[in-house]
Design an enzyme around this catalytic site. Structure first.
Site, PDB file in Angstrom:
ATOM      1  N   ASP A  71     -35.073 -53.526  -6.783  1.00  0.00           N
ATOM      2  CA  ASP A  71     -34.691 -53.869  -5.420  1.00  0.00           C
ATOM      3  C   ASP A  71     -33.262 -53.379  -5.262  1.00  0.00           C
ATOM      4  O   ASP A  71     -32.443 -53.518  -6.173  1.00  0.00           O
ATOM      5  CB  ASP A  71     -34.800 -55.364  -5.151  1.00  0.00           C
ATOM      6  CG  ASP A  71     -34.877 -55.620  -3.646  1.00  0.00           C
ATOM      7  OD1 ASP A  71     -35.846 -55.157  -3.014  1.00  0.00           O
ATOM      8  OD2 ASP A  71     -33.956 -56.245  -3.091  1.00  0.00           O
ATOM      9  N   THR A  72     -33.009 -52.762  -4.122  1.00  0.00           N
ATOM     10  CA  THR A  72     -31.712 -52.137  -3.902  1.00  0.00           C
ATOM     11  C   THR A  72     -31.115 -52.655  -2.617  1.00  0.00           C
ATOM     12  O   THR A  72     -31.832 -52.878  -1.643  1.00  0.00           O
ATOM     13  CB  THR A  72     -31.898 -50.594  -3.825  1.00  0.00           C
ATOM     14  OG1 THR A  72     -32.350 -50.136  -5.095  1.00  0.00           O
ATOM     15  CG2 THR A  72     -30.590 -49.904  -3.487  1.00  0.00           C
ATOM     16  N   PHE A 151     -33.058 -40.476   1.125  1.00  0.00           N
ATOM     17  CA  PHE A 151     -33.745 -41.361   2.060  1.00  0.00           C
ATOM     18  C   PHE A 151     -32.827 -42.540   2.380  1.00  0.00           C
ATOM     19  O   PHE A 151     -31.707 -42.627   1.877  1.00  0.00           O
ATOM     20  CB  PHE A 151     -35.076 -41.859   1.468  1.00  0.00           C
ATOM     21  CG  PHE A 151     -34.919 -42.725   0.254  1.00  0.00           C
ATOM     22  CD1 PHE A 151     -34.709 -42.173  -1.000  1.00  0.00           C
ATOM     23  CD2 PHE A 151     -34.966 -44.114   0.357  1.00  0.00           C
ATOM     24  CE1 PHE A 151     -34.551 -42.976  -2.120  1.00  0.00           C
ATOM     25  CE2 PHE A 151     -34.820 -44.929  -0.766  1.00  0.00           C
ATOM     26  CZ  PHE A 151     -34.614 -44.338  -2.005  1.00  0.00           C
ATOM     27  N   TYR A 153     -30.223 -45.052   3.432  1.00  0.00           N
ATOM     28  CA  TYR A 153     -28.833 -44.959   3.897  1.00  0.00           C
ATOM     29  C   TYR A 153     -28.103 -43.743   3.306  1.00  0.00           C
ATOM     30  O   TYR A 153     -26.893 -43.609   3.518  1.00  0.00           O
ATOM     31  CB  TYR A 153     -28.079 -46.239   3.517  1.00  0.00           C
ATOM     32  CG  TYR A 153     -28.578 -47.494   4.213  1.00  0.00           C
ATOM     33  CD1 TYR A 153     -28.080 -47.861   5.458  1.00  0.00           C
ATOM     34  CD2 TYR A 153     -29.529 -48.321   3.625  1.00  0.00           C
ATOM     35  CE1 TYR A 153     -28.521 -49.017   6.095  1.00  0.00           C
ATOM     36  CE2 TYR A 153     -29.977 -49.481   4.244  1.00  0.00           C
ATOM     37  CZ  TYR A 153     -29.469 -49.823   5.481  1.00  0.00           C
ATOM     38  OH  TYR A 153     -29.898 -50.968   6.116  1.00  0.00           O
ATOM     39  N   LYS A 174     -27.931 -36.517  -7.527  1.00  0.00           N
ATOM     40  CA  LYS A 174     -28.109 -37.933  -7.168  1.00  0.00           C
ATOM     41  C   LYS A 174     -28.779 -38.674  -8.332  1.00  0.00           C
ATOM     42  O   LYS A 174     -28.390 -39.776  -8.679  1.00  0.00           O
ATOM     43  CB  LYS A 174     -28.953 -38.091  -5.887  1.00  0.00           C
ATOM     44  CG  LYS A 174     -29.140 -39.574  -5.520  1.00  0.00           C
ATOM     45  CD  LYS A 174     -30.026 -39.871  -4.327  1.00  0.00           C
ATOM     46  CE  LYS A 174     -30.232 -41.382  -4.179  1.00  0.00           C
ATOM     47  NZ  LYS A 174     -31.259 -41.792  -3.238  1.00  0.00           N
ATOM     48  N   HIS A 179     -27.082 -45.464  -8.419  1.00  0.00           N
ATOM     49  CA  HIS A 179     -27.317 -46.852  -8.788  1.00  0.00           C
ATOM     50  C   HIS A 179     -28.656 -47.007  -9.507  1.00  0.00           C
ATOM     51  O   HIS A 179     -28.756 -47.639 -10.543  1.00  0.00           O
ATOM     52  CB  HIS A 179     -27.270 -47.697  -7.502  1.00  0.00           C
ATOM     53  CG  HIS A 179     -27.941 -46.998  -6.345  1.00  0.00           C
ATOM     54  ND1 HIS A 179     -29.197 -47.285  -5.952  1.00  0.00           N
ATOM     55  CD2 HIS A 179     -27.546 -45.951  -5.555  1.00  0.00           C
ATOM     56  CE1 HIS A 179     -29.547 -46.470  -4.970  1.00  0.00           C
ATOM     57  NE2 HIS A 179     -28.560 -45.645  -4.705  1.00  0.00           N
TER      58      HIS A 179
HETATM   59  P1  IMP Z   1     -35.761 -51.730  -1.207  1.00  0.00           P
HETATM   60  O1  IMP Z   1     -35.113 -51.740  -2.525  1.00  0.00           O
HETATM   61  O2  IMP Z   1     -36.963 -50.832  -1.184  1.00  0.00           O
HETATM   62  O3  IMP Z   1     -36.018 -53.095  -0.656  1.00  0.00           O
HETATM   63  O4  IMP Z   1     -34.747 -50.989  -0.228  1.00  0.00           O
HETATM   64  C1  IMP Z   1     -33.844 -51.668   0.594  1.00  0.00           C
HETATM   65  C2  IMP Z   1     -33.243 -50.702   1.602  1.00  0.00           C
HETATM   66  O5  IMP Z   1     -32.282 -49.882   0.947  1.00  0.00           O
HETATM   67  C3  IMP Z   1     -34.219 -49.755   2.310  1.00  0.00           C
HETATM   68  O6  IMP Z   1     -33.787 -49.585   3.640  1.00  0.00           O
HETATM   69  C4  IMP Z   1     -34.082 -48.476   1.552  1.00  0.00           C
HETATM   70  O7  IMP Z   1     -34.362 -47.346   2.345  1.00  0.00           O
HETATM   71  C5  IMP Z   1     -32.620 -48.522   1.131  1.00  0.00           C
HETATM   72  N1  IMP Z   1     -32.429 -47.814  -0.138  1.00  0.00           N
HETATM   73  C6  IMP Z   1     -32.965 -48.129  -1.337  1.00  0.00           C
HETATM   74  N2  IMP Z   1     -32.571 -47.240  -2.268  1.00  0.00           N
HETATM   75  C7  IMP Z   1     -31.780 -46.340  -1.608  1.00  0.00           C
HETATM   76  C8  IMP Z   1     -31.101 -45.156  -2.037  1.00  0.00           C
HETATM   77  O8  IMP Z   1     -31.152 -44.724  -3.182  1.00  0.00           O
HETATM   78  N3  IMP Z   1     -30.411 -44.510  -1.080  1.00  0.00           N
HETATM   79  C9  IMP Z   1     -30.339 -44.942   0.217  1.00  0.00           C
HETATM   80  N4  IMP Z   1     -30.963 -46.023   0.660  1.00  0.00           N
HETATM   81  C10 IMP Z   1     -31.688 -46.719  -0.250  1.00  0.00           C
END
Ligand code: IMP
Length: 192
Positions: A71-72, A151, A153, A174, A179
């Site tokens: 989760d990011t 993708f 942000y 990248k 991260h």
């Molecule tokens: P999740 O981890 O899929 O819940 O992502 C949370 C949000 O962060 C989503 O809007 C993703 O598009 C964005 N996100 C996750 N990883 C990245 C990345 O590596 N770069 C840019 N946005 C990210």
């Protein structure tokens, strides 16, 4: 030698591509599609850590296959760490990456403090238990979106030491600095 199978619990094809790029030399990375799992896993946690655990646990309990989930969140200093756990649905329009970007830029308009970081929490579960790995990429929010790679942000995030956004940086680069790559590196060290 046959590669060990592990599942990456995501429906996000961009993430899957990044993770396969990094792990495929050593592992056969199964997707949720490969397991025939097509539902959305509800991210009902209050933190990035909780959501990462929820996703990994859902798949481990259903399929009993070694599995990891990430989760990011994008944490922006001037917004008190927001959007953080709400990064995917910041603009209330789930899945709308462009409106999330617009909202961030409008909240920071003319803002001099643009420091931010991406944080990934990766949770791995197998028969031995649960392990958690974290990766952070520090940087700042650009004035305007630019670039077509990546993708989410990426078009508005400039990593420290760069004068371009993640969406302008070659995907190989990248995958070296991100991260997610940092969390994955710790995960790989643990697996080996
Ligand atoms: P999740 O981890 O899929 O819940 O992502 C949370 C949000 O962060 C989503 O809007 C993703 O598009 C964005 N996100 C996750 N990883 C990245 C990345 O590596 N770069 C840019 N946005 C990210």
């Amino acid at each position: 030698m046959t590669k060990r199978q592990i599942c990456f619990a995501t429906h996000n094809q961009n993430k899957l591509k990044e993770v396969r790029f990094i792990l495929s030399a050593k592992f056969d990375v199964l997707s949720l599609n490969d397991l025939g799992f097509h539902q959305e896993i509800e991210e009902s946690g209050k933190t990035i850590e909780e959501n990462s655990l929820i996703k990994a646990k859902t798949i481990w309990e259903k399929f009993n296959v070694p599995c990891f989930a990430d989760d990011t969140g994008l944490e922006i200093e001037a917004l008190g760490g927001e959007p953080g756990v709400f990064s995917a649905r910041f603009s209330q329009r789930k899945g709308s990456e462009l409106s999330n970007i617009d909202l961030v830029l409008s909240l920071l308009i003319n803002g001099p403090i643009r420091k931010a970081q991406f944080k990934t929490v990766m949770t791995y579960i197998d028969e031995r238990g649960i392990e958690v790995f974290e990766g952070v990429l520090k940087g700042k929010i650009a004035e305007n979106p630019s670039g077509n790679y990546g993708f989410g942000y990426d078009p508005i995030f400039e990593p420290e030491g760069y004068t371009k956004t993640l969406a302008e940086i070659d995907p190989k680069e990248k995958n070296r600095i991100s991260h997610r790559a940092l969390a994955l590196q710790k995960f790989c060290d643990y697996l080996s």
